[in-house]
Design a protein around this motif. Sequence first.
Motif, mmCIF file in Angstrom:
data_model
loop_
_atom_site.group_PDB
_atom_site.id
_atom_site.type_symbol
_atom_site.label_atom_id
_atom_site.label_comp_id
_atom_site.label_asym_id
_atom_site.label_seq_id
_atom_site.Cartn_x
_atom_site.Cartn_y
_atom_site.Cartn_z
ATOM 1 N N ARG A 103 0.828 -1.201 0.000
ATOM 2 C CA ARG A 103 0.000 0.000 0.000
ATOM 3 C C ARG A 103 0.868 1.259 0.000
ATOM 4 N NH1 ARG A 103 -5.728 -0.902 -0.496
ATOM 5 N NH2 ARG A 103 -6.055 -3.037 0.231
ATOM 6 N N LEU A 104 0.334 2.321 -0.559
ATOM 7 C CA LEU A 104 0.962 3.632 -0.515
ATOM 8 C C LEU A 104 0.207 4.461 0.505
ATOM 9 C CD1 LEU A 104 1.291 4.221 -4.371
ATOM 10 C CD2 LEU A 104 3.049 3.366 -2.809
ATOM 11 N N ILE A 105 0.861 4.839 1.582
ATOM 12 C CA ILE A 105 0.189 5.594 2.642
ATOM 13 C C ILE A 105 0.047 7.038 2.184
ATOM 14 C CG2 ILE A 105 0.097 6.133 5.092
ATOM 15 C CD1 ILE A 105 0.132 3.116 4.392
ATOM 16 N N LYS A 106 -1.156 7.376 1.766
ATOM 17 C CA LYS A 106 -1.437 8.704 1.226
ATOM 18 C C LYS A 106 -1.423 9.760 2.328
ATOM 19 C CE LYS A 106 -3.150 11.415 -2.153
ATOM 20 N NZ LYS A 106 -2.409 11.747 -3.377
ATOM 21 N N ALA A 107 -2.009 9.423 3.475
ATOM 22 C CA ALA A 107 -2.101 10.388 4.578
ATOM 23 C C ALA A 107 -2.413 9.655 5.869
ATOM 24 C CB ALA A 107 -3.179 11.432 4.293
ATOM 25 N N ILE A 108 -2.103 10.332 6.974
ATOM 26 C CA ILE A 108 -2.478 9.860 8.316
ATOM 27 C C ILE A 108 -3.253 10.979 8.986
ATOM 28 C CG2 ILE A 108 -1.681 9.102 10.577
ATOM 29 C CD1 ILE A 108 0.865 8.099 9.259
ATOM 30 N N LEU A 109 -4.395 10.641 9.555
ATOM 31 C CA LEU A 109 -5.209 11.613 10.288
ATOM 32 C C LEU A 109 -5.403 11.158 11.723
ATOM 33 C CD1 LEU A 109 -8.387 13.523 9.336
ATOM 34 C CD2 LEU A 109 -8.537 11.911 11.239
ATOM 35 N N GLY A 110 -5.327 12.116 12.647
ATOM 36 C CA GLY A 110 -5.606 11.825 14.046
ATOM 37 C C GLY A 110 -6.518 12.874 14.636
ATOM 38 N N HIS A 111 -7.459 12.448 15.483
ATOM 39 C CA HIS A 111 -8.374 13.379 16.135
ATOM 40 C C HIS A 111 -8.045 13.500 17.611
ATOM 41 C CE1 HIS A 111 -12.136 14.323 18.405
ATOM 42 N NE2 HIS A 111 -12.147 15.315 17.534
ATOM 43 N N SER A 112 -8.042 14.725 18.123
ATOM 44 C CA SER A 112 -7.843 15.017 19.541
ATOM 45 C C SER A 112 -6.479 14.490 20.005
ATOM 46 C CB SER A 112 -9.000 14.433 20.360
ATOM 47 O OG SER A 112 -9.017 14.962 21.659
ATOM 48 N N LYS A 113 -6.432 13.557 20.953
ATOM 49 C CA LYS A 113 -5.148 12.983 21.344
ATOM 50 C C LYS A 113 -4.455 12.372 20.133
ATOM 51 C CE LYS A 113 -2.897 9.618 24.379
ATOM 52 N NZ LYS A 113 -3.060 8.415 25.236
ATOM 53 N N GLY A 114 -5.258 11.789 19.243
ATOM 54 C CA GLY A 114 -4.702 11.238 18.013
ATOM 55 C C GLY A 114 -4.062 12.307 17.145
ATOM 56 N N GLY A 115 -4.599 13.548 17.211
ATOM 57 C CA GLY A 115 -3.995 14.654 16.480
ATOM 58 C C GLY A 115 -2.605 14.965 16.996
ATOM 59 N N SER A 116 -2.470 15.007 18.314
ATOM 60 C CA SER A 116 -1.143 15.224 18.912
ATOM 61 C C SER A 116 -0.207 14.083 18.542
ATOM 62 C CB SER A 116 -1.268 15.317 20.439
ATOM 63 O OG SER A 116 -2.171 16.330 20.820
ATOM 64 N N THR A 117 -0.737 12.856 18.541
ATOM 65 C CA THR A 117 0.073 11.683 18.224
ATOM 66 C C THR A 117 0.608 11.728 16.797
ATOM 67 O OG1 THR A 117 -1.086 10.273 19.822
ATOM 68 C CG2 THR A 117 0.063 9.164 18.033
ATOM 69 N N VAL A 118 -0.241 12.099 15.825
ATOM 70 C CA VAL A 118 0.236 12.110 14.435
ATOM 71 C C VAL A 118 1.248 13.232 14.204
ATOM 72 C CG1 VAL A 118 -1.853 10.985 13.583
ATOM 73 C CG2 VAL A 118 -1.711 13.485 13.531
ATOM 74 N N LEU A 119 1.127 14.337 14.932
ATOM 75 C CA LEU A 119 2.126 15.397 14.833
ATOM 76 C C LEU A 119 3.471 14.919 15.386
ATOM 77 C CD1 LEU A 119 0.036 18.523 15.920
ATOM 78 C CD2 LEU A 119 0.847 17.988 13.616
ATOM 79 N N LEU A 120 3.430 14.246 16.520
ATOM 80 C CA LEU A 120 4.655 13.688 17.095
ATOM 81 C C LEU A 120 5.247 12.635 16.167
ATOM 82 C CD1 LEU A 120 3.426 13.350 20.790
ATOM 83 C CD2 LEU A 120 5.273 14.846 20.008
#
Length: 261
Positions: A103-120
């Motif tokens: 697979r080609l990972i086009k994007a990763i999205l995270g919401h709330s705590k998941g948002g902080s996680t994807v930025l890290l």
Amino acid sequence: MEHPCDVSTKKLSILNSSGEKLAGILHDTGSKDLVILCHGLTASKDFRLLVSLAKTLSNAGLSTFRFDFSGNGESEGKFEFGNYSKEISDLHDVVLYWMQEGRLIKAILGHSKGGSTVLLYASKFKEVNMIINASGRLDLRTGLDKLFNKDFLDKIEAGPLILKNSLGSYFPGNVFHVTREDLMQRLSIDVVAAVQTIPKEIRVLSVHGSEDELVDVENAIQCDSLIANHTLQIIQGADHLFSRHEEEFSEIVKKFVFDEV
């Protein structure tokens, strides 16, 4: 633009580096391009916003994978409050699994705590060049008074605290305990410093509601000033969960993924 296609839905589990099974759901359109969706604190892959977004992206021809971090939902492991490093590791294991599957990972999205996680995650790993932060928090020292009683720093010395939801109530049917170690782990993480190291080759979108009652919109505005290649979208009137703005949220994300924003 939407491309009507057959979408197969499959439940599967991915083994993380700790030997725990991470439960997930693949929406397969036949496209090799894949968007990975990450939930927030005490949530799961079945969070309504992620389900809605998966449908929108599938209708546009993109495959998606939404999964439960370890200790959440149907995944194995123990719930932890401050385990950002563990969630980054879980996410990396998921990314590597799908890359090995072709697979080609086009994007990763995270919401709330998941948002902080994807930025890290983007500050540490460079395999994915498109990151979407939805309602994420930059300063992890803030917001704790909304999750616990105001005297939580004194009380945690006597024993674990019970986590509250965004409405200030305890979770019905579930009790989430937070230990002193959990809390100190969260307080030791510097997301502000981390996002400044995200290379400009990685495009970052922050989507936030103007009326977010849990994570102030200022967090997204600060991202815009700190991240080298950043797009800011504030949805007027939207709350932390984008409760009445799911369609608008999904359209913004879709356009970003297709380079239309």
